[in-house]
Design an enzyme around this catalytic site. Structure first.
Site, PDB file in Angstrom:
ATOM      1  N   LYS A  40      -4.641 -11.225  -5.769  1.00 37.87           N
ATOM      2  CA  LYS A  40      -5.873 -11.590  -5.253  1.00 37.87           C
ATOM      3  C   LYS A  40      -7.160 -10.718  -5.704  1.00 37.87           C
ATOM      4  O   LYS A  40      -6.928  -9.488  -6.020  1.00 37.87           O
ATOM      5  CB  LYS A  40      -5.571 -11.702  -3.803  1.00 37.87           C
ATOM      6  N   LYS A  71       0.737  -1.179   0.091  1.00 39.11           N
ATOM      7  CA  LYS A  71       0.046  -0.168   0.014  1.00 39.11           C
ATOM      8  C   LYS A  71       0.983   1.251   0.063  1.00 39.11           C
ATOM      9  O   LYS A  71       0.331   2.235  -0.278  1.00 39.11           O
ATOM     10  CB  LYS A  71      -0.965  -0.085   1.256  1.00 39.11           C
ATOM     11  N   LYS A 127     -11.071  -5.298  -3.469  1.00 41.51           N
ATOM     12  CA  LYS A 127     -12.285  -4.425  -3.487  1.00 41.51           C
ATOM     13  C   LYS A 127     -11.749  -3.039  -4.187  1.00 41.51           C
ATOM     14  O   LYS A 127     -12.760  -2.419  -4.753  1.00 41.51           O
ATOM     15  CB  LYS A 127     -12.471  -4.020  -2.133  1.00 41.51           C
TER      16      LYS A 127
HETATM   17  P1  TYM Z   1     -10.652  -7.063   4.389  1.00 37.51           P
HETATM   18  O1  TYM Z   1     -11.764  -6.057   4.772  1.00 37.51           O
HETATM   19  O2  TYM Z   1      -9.577  -6.706   3.468  1.00 37.51           O
HETATM   20  O3  TYM Z   1     -11.079  -8.249   4.010  1.00 37.51           O
HETATM   21  C1  TYM Z   1     -12.269  -9.003   4.626  1.00 37.51           C
HETATM   22  C2  TYM Z   1     -11.822 -10.529   4.814  1.00 37.51           C
HETATM   23  O4  TYM Z   1     -11.988 -11.178   3.459  1.00 37.51           O
HETATM   24  C3  TYM Z   1     -10.732 -11.839   3.578  1.00 37.51           C
HETATM   25  N1  TYM Z   1     -10.429 -11.661   1.821  1.00 37.51           N
HETATM   26  C4  TYM Z   1     -10.136 -12.727   1.199  1.00 37.51           C
HETATM   27  N2  TYM Z   1     -10.195 -14.056   1.361  1.00 37.51           N
HETATM   28  C5  TYM Z   1     -10.318 -14.803   0.237  1.00 37.51           C
HETATM   29  N3  TYM Z   1      -9.690 -14.386  -0.949  1.00 37.51           N
HETATM   30  C6  TYM Z   1      -9.432 -12.967  -1.176  1.00 37.51           C
HETATM   31  N4  TYM Z   1      -9.266 -12.488  -2.405  1.00 37.51           N
HETATM   32  C7  TYM Z   1      -9.810 -12.242  -0.316  1.00 37.51           C
HETATM   33  N5  TYM Z   1      -9.600 -10.665  -0.088  1.00 37.51           N
HETATM   34  C8  TYM Z   1     -10.006 -10.365   1.463  1.00 37.51           C
HETATM   35  C9  TYM Z   1      -9.544 -11.204   4.063  1.00 37.51           C
HETATM   36  O5  TYM Z   1      -8.757 -12.142   4.722  1.00 37.51           O
HETATM   37  C10 TYM Z   1     -10.572 -10.794   5.429  1.00 37.51           C
HETATM   38  O6  TYM Z   1     -10.776 -11.976   6.210  1.00 37.51           O
HETATM   39  N6  TYM Z   1      -7.430  -6.545   8.194  1.00 37.51           N
HETATM   40  C11 TYM Z   1      -8.794  -7.064   7.736  1.00 37.51           C
HETATM   41  C12 TYM Z   1      -9.886  -6.443   8.792  1.00 37.51           C
HETATM   42  C13 TYM Z   1      -9.518  -6.550  10.049  1.00 37.51           C
HETATM   43  C14 TYM Z   1      -9.822  -7.798  10.892  1.00 37.51           C
HETATM   44  C15 TYM Z   1      -9.573  -7.378  12.355  1.00 37.51           C
HETATM   45  C16 TYM Z   1      -9.900  -9.200  10.569  1.00 37.51           C
HETATM   46  C17 TYM Z   1      -9.249  -5.695  10.978  1.00 37.51           C
HETATM   47  N7  TYM Z   1      -9.361  -6.141  12.304  1.00 37.51           N
HETATM   48  C18 TYM Z   1      -9.351  -8.260  13.273  1.00 37.51           C
HETATM   49  C19 TYM Z   1      -9.951 -10.149  11.781  1.00 37.51           C
HETATM   50  C20 TYM Z   1      -9.537  -9.738  12.936  1.00 37.51           C
HETATM   51  C21 TYM Z   1      -8.899  -6.710   6.143  1.00 37.51           C
HETATM   52  O7  TYM Z   1      -8.474  -5.554   5.882  1.00 37.51           O
HETATM   53  O8  TYM Z   1      -9.940  -7.506   5.818  1.00 37.51           O
END
Ligand code: TYM
Length: 326
Positions: free
Chosen positions: A192, A111, A195
């Site tokens: 991957k 990022k 969003k």
């Molecule tokens: P975020 O919002 O980017 O994504 C949410 C969840 O989706 C999963 N994910 C994927 N799984 C499979 N294939 C993909 N292409 C893919 N893209 C995203 C992510 O692994 C995630 O589980 N940092 C985290 C949010 C967060 C969090 C936390 C998660 C903040 N605090 C505490 C768990 C516990 C994030 O940016 O997720």
């Protein structure tokens, strides 16, 4: 009962990767675990956000949680910034983490790449994530593979503090699925699904209509061999589509290979369109029912009260063990 915590950023375009990697697990776990699911709006502001759009995206994610099957009678659903303990604990953890370890985080590197200077929040993002998890004495964190490094850091920080002070935190385990933990972009299966990618056909958003789903899948990058075979290294495009097919239809990969012997990518993609459209239709329907309901706001308010009560216990222990406050 073991406690589960996870979160999703309210940054729009929640997609099939988020569903297959994470949200699906949220639903699966709620019958026999104490589950806490958060909309992590403070993580979202590590990059600039329009306040009106962010508000809408928070409610979008909350409605999607419920639409995929998270049941507020079984699970706590709330917005991160409604519980002050997240920011509070994050500072304590910041004082116990190192710039070296944060510099190694691949998401930060990606990022901040090509930028002369990055926001400090982007750098300390994983510390806030560790605070989210440790605040609830979490045992299990269901996430996609891309969060593995962040979970490791969270464990390191928890162990570091537990080893130098009284035992303060439960050390959590990540929970990653065998299939679905890493769904790739449809236009470039080496990346991957995300969003924020500019090309809308790189992803299938959970709220896409059937025409958009069809277009994205039919355009998806494959290879010139024309054989439906699972081989991530040499055939990443078709393997990614097979993975999606397998998880959503509940058909093992070997069976898919057998079923499509002698058939082309066109036939396979047409069937996949139908599978994805059918899987997402009930989610879209339920989402429309609840997105603008008063019930949604009540669920989030109630969730924040319940989450806050749990978080206060951890914060009391943290303050005591660190000698903070009166
Ligand atoms: P975020 O919002 O980017 O994504 C949410 C969840 O989706 C999963 N994910 C994927 N799984 C499979 N294939 C993909 N292409 C893919 N893209 C995203 C992510 O692994 C995630 O589980 N940092 C985290 C949010 C967060 C969090 C936390 C998660 C903040 N605090 C505490 C768990 C516990 C994030 O940016 O997720």
């Amino acid at each position: 009962m073991k406690r589960v915590f996870s979160g999703v950023q309210p940054t729009g375009n929640i997609h099939l990767g988020n569903y297959l990697g994470a949200l699906r697990q949220f639903v699966e776990l709620q019958d026999d675990h104490e589950c806490i699911y958060c909309i992590v709006d403070m993580h979202a502001i590590t990059v600039p956000q329009d306040p009106k759009v962010l508000k809408e995206h928070i409610l979008d994610v909350a409605a999607l949680y419920l639409a995929v099957g998270v049941d507020p009678k079984k699970s706590i659903v709330f917005v991160q910034s409604d519980v002050p303990g997240h920011a509070e604990l994050s500072w304590v953890l910041t004082c116990n983490s190192y710039t070296g370890e944060l510099s190694r985080m691949t998401q930060f590197k990606a990022k901040s790449h090509n930028k002369e200077s990055a926001p400090t929040g982007l750098f300390t993002y994983p510390v806030l994530m560790a605070a989210d998890i440790l605040l609830y004495a979490t045992d299990i964190v269901p996430v996609g593979n891309d969060q593995k490094q962040h979970i490791e850091l969270c464990r390191d920080i928890a162990n570091r503090i537990n080893n130098t002070r009284k035992k303060t935190f439960v050390v959590p385990d990540g929970r990653f699925l065998k299939e679905g933990a890493r769904i790739m972009a449809l236009d470039d299966p080496t990346q991957k699904m995300s969003k924020s990618a500019e090309n809308i056909h790189s992803r299938i958003s959970l709220l896409d209509d059937p025409a958009k789903i069809k277009k994205s899948i039919m355009k998806a990058t494959t290879d010139s061999e024309g054989v439906i075979r699972f081989d991530v290294e040499n055939k990443p495009g078709i393997s990614n589509l097979m993975n999606i097919y397998s998880v959503l239809a509940g058909v093992p990969l070997e069976q898919i290979e057998k079923d499509y012997e002698g058939k082309g990518y066109g036939d396979f993609k047409k069937d996949l369109v139908e599978i994805v459209v059918n899987a997402l239709a009930p989610i879209r329907e339920r989402y429309e029912e609840i997105r603008h309901s008063d019930e949604l706001i009540e669920i989030l308010k109630d969730g924040a009260v319940r989450a806050n009560a749990i978080s206060e216990k951890t914060m009391a222990r943290v303050k005591k063990n660190f000698g903070l406050g009166l």
